[in-house]
Design a protein around this motif. Structure first.
Motif, PDB file in Angstrom:
ATOM      1  N   GLU A 117     -46.728  40.497  12.987  1.00  0.00           N
ATOM      2  CA  GLU A 117     -45.466  40.400  12.256  1.00  0.00           C
ATOM      3  C   GLU A 117     -45.339  39.056  11.539  1.00  0.00           C
ATOM      4  N   ALA A 118     -46.034  38.036  12.010  1.00  0.00           N
ATOM      5  CA  ALA A 118     -45.954  36.706  11.399  1.00  0.00           C
ATOM      6  C   ALA A 118     -46.881  36.560  10.185  1.00  0.00           C
ATOM      7  N   LEU A 119     -47.771  37.532   9.987  1.00  0.00           N
ATOM      8  CA  LEU A 119     -48.695  37.444   8.842  1.00  0.00           C
ATOM      9  C   LEU A 119     -47.935  37.499   7.521  1.00  0.00           C
ATOM     10  N   LEU A 120     -48.366  36.665   6.606  1.00  0.00           N
ATOM     11  CA  LEU A 120     -47.839  36.724   5.238  1.00  0.00           C
ATOM     12  C   LEU A 120     -48.839  37.528   4.419  1.00  0.00           C
ATOM     13  N   THR A 121     -48.444  38.724   4.044  1.00  0.00           N
ATOM     14  CA  THR A 121     -49.330  39.596   3.283  1.00  0.00           C
ATOM     15  C   THR A 121     -48.696  39.915   1.938  1.00  0.00           C
ATOM     16  N   PRO A 122     -49.513  40.185   0.945  1.00  0.00           N
ATOM     17  CA  PRO A 122     -48.962  40.470  -0.381  1.00  0.00           C
ATOM     18  C   PRO A 122     -48.277  41.834  -0.416  1.00  0.00           C
ATOM     19  N   CYS A 123     -47.315  41.942  -1.277  1.00  0.00           N
ATOM     20  CA  CYS A 123     -46.672  43.219  -1.540  1.00  0.00           C
ATOM     21  C   CYS A 123     -47.602  43.977  -2.485  1.00  0.00           C
ATOM     22  N   GLU A 124     -48.069  45.134  -2.053  1.00  0.00           N
ATOM     23  CA  GLU A 124     -49.033  45.893  -2.852  1.00  0.00           C
ATOM     24  C   GLU A 124     -48.332  46.969  -3.664  1.00  0.00           C
ATOM     25  N   HIS A 125     -48.866  47.181  -4.857  1.00  0.00           N
ATOM     26  CA  HIS A 125     -48.367  48.217  -5.759  1.00  0.00           C
ATOM     27  C   HIS A 125     -49.557  48.995  -6.291  1.00  0.00           C
ATOM     28  N   VAL A 126     -49.315  50.225  -6.670  1.00  0.00           N
ATOM     29  CA  VAL A 126     -50.352  51.017  -7.319  1.00  0.00           C
ATOM     30  C   VAL A 126     -50.657  50.383  -8.672  1.00  0.00           C
ATOM     31  N   TYR A 127     -51.947  50.197  -8.951  1.00  0.00           N
ATOM     32  CA  TYR A 127     -52.352  49.624 -10.230  1.00  0.00           C
ATOM     33  C   TYR A 127     -52.273  50.726 -11.288  1.00  0.00           C
ATOM     34  N   PRO A 128     -51.396  50.580 -12.263  1.00  0.00           N
ATOM     35  CA  PRO A 128     -51.226  51.650 -13.243  1.00  0.00           C
ATOM     36  C   PRO A 128     -52.333  51.643 -14.301  1.00  0.00           C
ATOM     37  N   LEU A 129     -53.060  52.734 -14.354  1.00  0.00           N
ATOM     38  CA  LEU A 129     -54.067  52.921 -15.401  1.00  0.00           C
ATOM     39  C   LEU A 129     -53.477  53.863 -16.442  1.00  0.00           C
ATOM     40  N   GLU A 130     -53.501  53.421 -17.686  1.00  0.00           N
ATOM     41  CA  GLU A 130     -52.900  54.231 -18.742  1.00  0.00           C
ATOM     42  C   GLU A 130     -53.851  55.298 -19.270  1.00  0.00           C
ATOM     43  N   ASN A 131     -55.146  55.136 -19.036  1.00  0.00           N
ATOM     44  CA  ASN A 131     -56.133  56.072 -19.543  1.00  0.00           C
ATOM     45  C   ASN A 131     -56.489  57.094 -18.456  1.00  0.00           C
ATOM     46  N   PRO A 132     -56.069  58.361 -18.624  1.00  0.00           N
ATOM     47  CA  PRO A 132     -56.354  59.362 -17.590  1.00  0.00           C
ATOM     48  C   PRO A 132     -57.846  59.642 -17.416  1.00  0.00           C
ATOM     49  N   GLN A 133     -58.642  59.429 -18.439  1.00  0.00           N
ATOM     50  CA  GLN A 133     -60.088  59.643 -18.321  1.00  0.00           C
ATOM     51  C   GLN A 133     -60.708  58.629 -17.360  1.00  0.00           C
ATOM     52  N   ILE A 134     -60.248  57.389 -17.425  1.00  0.00           N
ATOM     53  CA  ILE A 134     -60.758  56.366 -16.504  1.00  0.00           C
ATOM     54  C   ILE A 134     -60.306  56.697 -15.080  1.00  0.00           C
ATOM     55  N   SER A 135     -59.061  57.108 -14.917  1.00  0.00           N
ATOM     56  CA  SER A 135     -58.567  57.498 -13.587  1.00  0.00           C
ATOM     57  C   SER A 135     -59.422  58.610 -12.997  1.00  0.00           C
ATOM     58  N   HIS A 136     -59.741  59.616 -13.821  1.00  0.00           N
ATOM     59  CA  HIS A 136     -60.571  60.727 -13.360  1.00  0.00           C
ATOM     60  C   HIS A 136     -61.969  60.229 -12.984  1.00  0.00           C
ATOM     61  N   HIS A 137     -62.555  59.404 -13.842  1.00  0.00           N
ATOM     62  CA  HIS A 137     -63.904  58.907 -13.604  1.00  0.00           C
ATOM     63  C   HIS A 137     -63.969  58.059 -12.329  1.00  0.00           C
ATOM     64  N   LEU A 138     -62.946  57.300 -12.053  1.00  0.00           N
ATOM     65  CA  LEU A 138     -62.907  56.476 -10.846  1.00  0.00           C
ATOM     66  C   LEU A 138     -62.583  57.306  -9.607  1.00  0.00           C
ATOM     67  N   GLN A 139     -62.158  58.545  -9.829  1.00  0.00           N
ATOM     68  CA  GLN A 139     -61.741  59.457  -8.769  1.00  0.00           C
ATOM     69  C   GLN A 139     -60.492  58.948  -8.046  1.00  0.00           C
ATOM     70  N   LEU A 140     -59.547  58.455  -8.836  1.00  0.00           N
ATOM     71  CA  LEU A 140     -58.291  57.976  -8.280  1.00  0.00           C
ATOM     72  C   LEU A 140     -57.385  59.153  -7.976  1.00  0.00           C
ATOM     73  N   SER A 141     -56.687  59.089  -6.872  1.00  0.00           N
ATOM     74  CA  SER A 141     -55.707  60.124  -6.558  1.00  0.00           C
ATOM     75  C   SER A 141     -54.433  59.792  -7.322  1.00  0.00           C
ATOM     76  N   THR A 142     -53.694  60.820  -7.648  1.00  0.00           N
ATOM     77  CA  THR A 142     -52.458  60.598  -8.419  1.00  0.00           C
ATOM     78  C   THR A 142     -51.256  60.684  -7.515  1.00  0.00           C
TER      79      THR A 142
END
Length: 142
Positions: A117-142
């Motif tokens: 609980e004392a760890l300082l960790t970054p707040c993570e967010h989904v990295y938005p990719l605007e190109n759906p072809q790159i998302s598909h090629h990387l096999q990113l889940s939506t």
């Protein structure tokens, strides 16, 4: 931090935080070729091998881990650079480099006593990719 043993593994005792230009990271992702053959992305194994030879960016999805070391269901992206990609990375794409080794050592103490609980960790967010072809090629889940 898990992969570096919280800065204690040999040769991994200096931890750097590196900020890149967004356009640089998008470029890296657009050039990425999987480190293993994916039949759903490449017509043949030969086509994949040709893509590997032509690309300066290697992509691998590894298990992600919590601060406790427990494997998570999500995967962590691992990108390997060579050739022109590594040259651009070193010369053009870095905005800032910060040595956070001391901070990591402080955080490691919380892990050693299991005070997560004392760890300082970054707040993570989904990295938005605007190109759906790159998302598909990387096999990113939506």
């Amino acid at each position: 931090m898990y992969r570096s043993g919280w800065g204690t593994k040999p040769g991994q005792d200096v931890i750097l935080a590196i900020r890149l230009r967004r356009s640089a990271f998008d470029s890296i992702l657009s050039q990425a070729v999987h480190s293993s053959y994916k039949p759903e992305l490449y017509d043949t194994q030969e086509a994949w091998q040709a893509a590997v030879q032509c690309s300066d960016v290697r992509l691998q999805w590894d298990p992600d881990h919590s601060p406790t070391g427990e494997k998570l269901t999500r995967r962590a992206i691992q990108l390997g650079l060579r050739g022109e990609a590594i040259a651009h990375y070193a010369k053009d794409w870095i905005i800032e480099i910060e040595d956070i080794s001391e901070f990591v050592a402080e955080q490691r103490e919380h892990v050693l006593v299991r005070n997560y609980e004392a760890l300082l960790t970054p707040c993570e967010h989904v990295y938005p990719l605007e190109n759906p072809q790159i998302s598909h090629h990387l096999q990113l889940s939506t």
